[in-house]
Write an enzyme that holds these catalytic residues in place. Structure first.
Site, PDB file in Angstrom:
ATOM      1  N   TYR A  64       0.831  -1.220   0.000  1.00 54.82           N
ATOM      2  CA  TYR A  64       0.000   0.000   0.000  1.00 54.82           C
ATOM      3  C   TYR A  64       0.859   1.261   0.000  1.00 54.82           C
ATOM      4  O   TYR A  64       0.509   2.263  -0.635  1.00 54.82           O
ATOM      5  CB  TYR A  64      -1.003  -0.013   1.165  1.00 54.82           C
ATOM      6  CG  TYR A  64      -2.247  -0.783   0.782  1.00 54.82           C
ATOM      7  CD1 TYR A  64      -3.311  -0.158   0.130  1.00 54.82           C
ATOM      8  CD2 TYR A  64      -2.323  -2.154   1.002  1.00 54.82           C
ATOM      9  CE1 TYR A  64      -4.420  -0.872  -0.273  1.00 54.82           C
ATOM     10  CE2 TYR A  64      -3.448  -2.878   0.596  1.00 54.82           C
ATOM     11  CZ  TYR A  64      -4.488  -2.227  -0.036  1.00 54.82           C
ATOM     12  OH  TYR A  64      -5.593  -2.932  -0.455  1.00 54.82           O
ATOM     13  N   HIS A 115     -14.791   2.235  -1.649  1.00 50.95           N
ATOM     14  CA  HIS A 115     -13.756   1.314  -1.163  1.00 50.95           C
ATOM     15  C   HIS A 115     -12.723   2.006  -0.272  1.00 50.95           C
ATOM     16  O   HIS A 115     -11.613   1.508  -0.119  1.00 50.95           O
ATOM     17  CB  HIS A 115     -13.057   0.622  -2.349  1.00 50.95           C
ATOM     18  CG  HIS A 115     -13.952  -0.341  -3.078  1.00 50.95           C
ATOM     19  ND1 HIS A 115     -13.617  -0.934  -4.276  1.00 50.95           N
ATOM     20  CD2 HIS A 115     -15.195  -0.826  -2.762  1.00 50.95           C
ATOM     21  CE1 HIS A 115     -14.602  -1.736  -4.663  1.00 50.95           C
ATOM     22  NE2 HIS A 115     -15.572  -1.673  -3.769  1.00 50.95           N
ATOM     23  N   CYS A 143      -0.744   2.553  16.437  1.00 49.47           N
ATOM     24  CA  CYS A 143      -1.624   3.590  16.989  1.00 49.47           C
ATOM     25  C   CYS A 143      -1.151   3.944  18.405  1.00 49.47           C
ATOM     26  O   CYS A 143      -0.496   3.141  19.065  1.00 49.47           O
ATOM     27  CB  CYS A 143      -3.044   3.028  17.037  1.00 49.47           C
ATOM     28  SG  CYS A 143      -4.278   4.184  17.642  1.00 49.47           S
ATOM     29  N   CYS A 145      -2.854   3.843  20.886  1.00 49.57           N
ATOM     30  CA  CYS A 145      -3.465   2.874  21.811  1.00 49.57           C
ATOM     31  C   CYS A 145      -2.674   1.566  21.870  1.00 49.57           C
ATOM     32  O   CYS A 145      -3.027   0.659  22.621  1.00 49.57           O
ATOM     33  CB  CYS A 145      -4.924   2.612  21.434  1.00 49.57           C
ATOM     34  SG  CYS A 145      -5.150   1.522  20.016  1.00 49.57           S
ATOM     35  N   GLY A 182     -14.644   3.309 -16.724  1.00 49.95           N
ATOM     36  CA  GLY A 182     -13.401   2.642 -16.326  1.00 49.95           C
ATOM     37  C   GLY A 182     -13.545   1.620 -15.223  1.00 49.95           C
ATOM     38  O   GLY A 182     -12.657   1.491 -14.389  1.00 49.95           O
TER      39      GLY A 182
HETATM   40  P1  OAD Z   1     -10.612  -3.154 -13.004  1.00 51.61           P
HETATM   41  O1  OAD Z   1      -9.149  -3.208 -13.136  1.00 51.61           O
HETATM   42  O2  OAD Z   1     -11.338  -4.416 -12.688  1.00 51.61           O
HETATM   43  O3  OAD Z   1     -11.252  -2.611 -14.373  1.00 51.61           O
HETATM   44  C1  OAD Z   1     -10.741  -1.485 -15.021  1.00 51.61           C
HETATM   45  C2  OAD Z   1     -11.616  -1.194 -16.228  1.00 51.61           C
HETATM   46  O4  OAD Z   1     -11.152   0.011 -16.822  1.00 51.61           O
HETATM   47  C3  OAD Z   1     -11.576  -2.271 -17.315  1.00 51.61           C
HETATM   48  O5  OAD Z   1     -12.895  -2.596 -17.706  1.00 51.61           O
HETATM   49  C4  OAD Z   1     -10.822  -1.601 -18.472  1.00 51.61           C
HETATM   50  O6  OAD Z   1     -11.290  -2.011 -19.742  1.00 51.61           O
HETATM   51  C5  OAD Z   1     -11.126  -0.134 -18.233  1.00 51.61           C
HETATM   52  N1  OAD Z   1     -10.096   0.820 -18.698  1.00 51.61           N
HETATM   53  C6  OAD Z   1      -8.760   0.624 -18.828  1.00 51.61           C
HETATM   54  N2  OAD Z   1      -8.157   1.749 -19.243  1.00 51.61           N
HETATM   55  C7  OAD Z   1      -9.136   2.689 -19.385  1.00 51.61           C
HETATM   56  C8  OAD Z   1      -9.160   4.073 -19.768  1.00 51.61           C
HETATM   57  N3  OAD Z   1      -8.021   4.724 -20.083  1.00 51.61           N
HETATM   58  N4  OAD Z   1     -10.340   4.719 -19.784  1.00 51.61           N
HETATM   59  C9  OAD Z   1     -11.495   4.069 -19.455  1.00 51.61           C
HETATM   60  N5  OAD Z   1     -11.540   2.773 -19.089  1.00 51.61           N
HETATM   61  C10 OAD Z   1     -10.378   2.096 -19.042  1.00 51.61           C
HETATM   62  O7  OAD Z   1     -10.943  -1.988 -11.951  1.00 51.61           O
HETATM   63  P2  OAD Z   1     -12.263  -1.761 -11.094  1.00 51.61           P
HETATM   64  O8  OAD Z   1     -13.480  -2.122 -11.856  1.00 51.61           O
HETATM   65  O9  OAD Z   1     -12.160  -0.411 -10.509  1.00 51.61           O
HETATM   66  O10 OAD Z   1     -11.022  -3.517  -5.074  1.00 51.61           O
HETATM   67  O11 OAD Z   1     -12.055  -2.832  -9.943  1.00 51.61           O
HETATM   68  C11 OAD Z   1     -12.977  -2.905  -8.906  1.00 51.61           C
HETATM   69  C12 OAD Z   1     -12.291  -3.296  -7.623  1.00 51.61           C
HETATM   70  O12 OAD Z   1     -11.539  -4.499  -7.817  1.00 51.61           O
HETATM   71  C13 OAD Z   1     -11.254  -2.304  -7.119  1.00 51.61           C
HETATM   72  O13 OAD Z   1     -11.813  -1.268  -6.372  1.00 51.61           O
HETATM   73  C14 OAD Z   1     -10.344  -3.163  -6.292  1.00 51.61           C
HETATM   74  C15 OAD Z   1     -10.230  -4.334  -7.225  1.00 51.61           C
HETATM   75  O14 OAD Z   1      -9.861  -5.533  -6.686  1.00 51.61           O
HETATM   76  C16 OAD Z   1     -10.315  -3.879  -3.986  1.00 51.61           C
HETATM   77  O15 OAD Z   1      -9.106  -3.857  -3.918  1.00 51.61           O
HETATM   78  C17 OAD Z   1     -11.175  -4.301  -2.838  1.00 51.61           C
END
Ligand code: OAD
Length: 238
Positions: A64, A115, A143, A145, A182
Site C-alpha cells: 500500500y 472502497h 496507533c 493505543c 473505467g
Molecule cells: P478493473 O481493473 O477491474 O477494471 C478497469 C476497467 O477500466 C476495465 O474494464 C478496463 O477495460 C477499463 N479501462 C482501462 N483503461 C481505461 C481508460 N483509459 N479509460 C477508461 N476505461 C479504461 O478496476 P475496477 O473495476 O475499478 O477492489 O475494480 C474494482 C475493484 O476491484 C477495485 O476497487 C479493487 C479491485 O480488486 C479492492 O481492492 C477491494
C-alpha cells in the site's frame, strides 16, 4: 441513436458517475484486471484481505505504501477534470471504487469513496481515523493505543462503509443519467449501482475501451478512453 442519447443527457438535471480504476489509468495508476492489471502480477488473497493483513501486516503495508507514493505523484487527467467541471452546470455525484483521491484533487466536491481511501489510516482496534501526512518510520505503523494501524480501505470480504453505500444506492435510484467509467463491474456490490439506475429509468452510458458484463443494459457504450471521451460528453451538456 447517438443524438437521442445526447439529447437525454443534455436534459438530465442529476448526473451520477460510477468510476473505477480505468479512469485513473491515464494518470499512470495501474488497473487491477486486464493486460497490465495489478492482479496479473499480485495475488489479491495475499494483499487485499483482512486475513492477509494479520498474516503479514508488513508485506501488505509495503504494498500500500508503494501504491500511495505512486498515487501522490500522479495528477488528475482530463477525465477527472471534465467530471469536476460538469458541477458548474448540473448536480453531479461521483460514486467511486477508487482509493486514489484524484476526483477530489480534480475539484469534484460530491465524491463517495465506496472502497475507502489510501490517503487515510484507521486503527484496527480503537476508532482513530486520520489523514496520512508523513512517511512512516516503521511498518506496520502503530496507533497511540498500542495496536496496529491499517490503510482505510475496504478489503475483499469486508463490508462497504454503510452510510456511503446507502447514499450511493439513493443517488443511483434517483438520478436522470448515470455514466459508468473505467470499471470492469466485476466486483460486488458496486457493480449493482447501474441496475438501480436502470430500474429508475435513467439514461445509462458506459465509457470503457472494452465490453463489460453490463454493456448490454447500457443505452450507449463509448469504446474510448476516459480522458478522451469525458471532455466530449461534458461539452455536450455544458
Ligand atoms: P478493473 O481493473 O477491474 O477494471 C478497469 C476497467 O477500466 C476495465 O474494464 C478496463 O477495460 C477499463 N479501462 C482501462 N483503461 C481505461 C481508460 N483509459 N479509460 C477508461 N476505461 C479504461 O478496476 P475496477 O473495476 O475499478 O477492489 O475494480 C474494482 C475493484 O476491484 C477495485 O476497487 C479493487 C479491485 O480488486 C479492492 O481492492 C477491494
Amino acid at each position: 441513436m447517438f443524438e437521442d442519447i445526447a439529447d437525454q443527457l443534455k436534459k438530465a438535471k442529476d448526473i451520477v458517475f460510477v468510476t473505477g480504476a480505468g479512469i485513473s489509468q491515464e494518470s499512470g495508476i495501474p488497473t487491477f484486471r486486464g493486460k497490465d492489471g495489478l492482479w496479473r502480477k499480485y495475488d489479491p488473497m495475499t494483499l487485499a484481505t483482512i486475513d492477509a493483513f494479520y498474516q503479514n501486516p508488513k508485506l501488505v503495508w509495503e504494498w500500500y505504501e508503494e501504491r500511495r507514493q505512486n498515487i501522490l505523484s500522479a495528477k488528475p487527467n482530463p477525465g477527472h477534470l471534465a467530471i469536476a467541471d460538469l458541477e458548474k452546470y448540473r448536480k453531479v455525484s461521483v460514486l467511486t471504487q477508487n482509493i486514489d483521491g484524484l476526483h477530489q484533487r480534480a475539484g469534484s466536491t460530491n465524491v463517495y469513496e465506496l472502497h475507502g481511501s489510501i490517503i487515510t489510516i484507521k486503527c484496527t482496534v480503537c476508532d482513530l481515523k486520520d489523514t496520512i501526512t508523513t512517511n512512516f518510520s516503521q511498518l506496520p505503523p502503530m496507533c497511540k493505543c498500542g495496536n496496529m494501524l491499517r490503510p482505510d480501505v475496504v478489503w475483499f470480504g469486508e463490508a462497504l462503509p454503510q452510510d456511503i453505500w446507502k447514499s450511493a444506492i439513493e443517488q443511483s435510484s434517483s438520478c436522470d443519467a448515470m455514466i459508468v467509467v473505467g470499471t470492469s463491474l466485476a466486483v460486488s456490490p458496486a457493480n449493482l449501482l447501474p441496475v438501480y439506475a436502470k430500474e429508475n429509468g435513467a439514461t445509462l452510458i458506459e465509457v470503457n475501451p472494452d465490453k463489460t458484463p453490463m454493456s448490454d443494459i447500457m443505452d450507449l457504450s463509448l469504446r474510448s478512453s476516459a480522458a478522451k471521451a469525458l471532455p466530449e460528453l461534458v461539452n455536450l451538456v455544458a
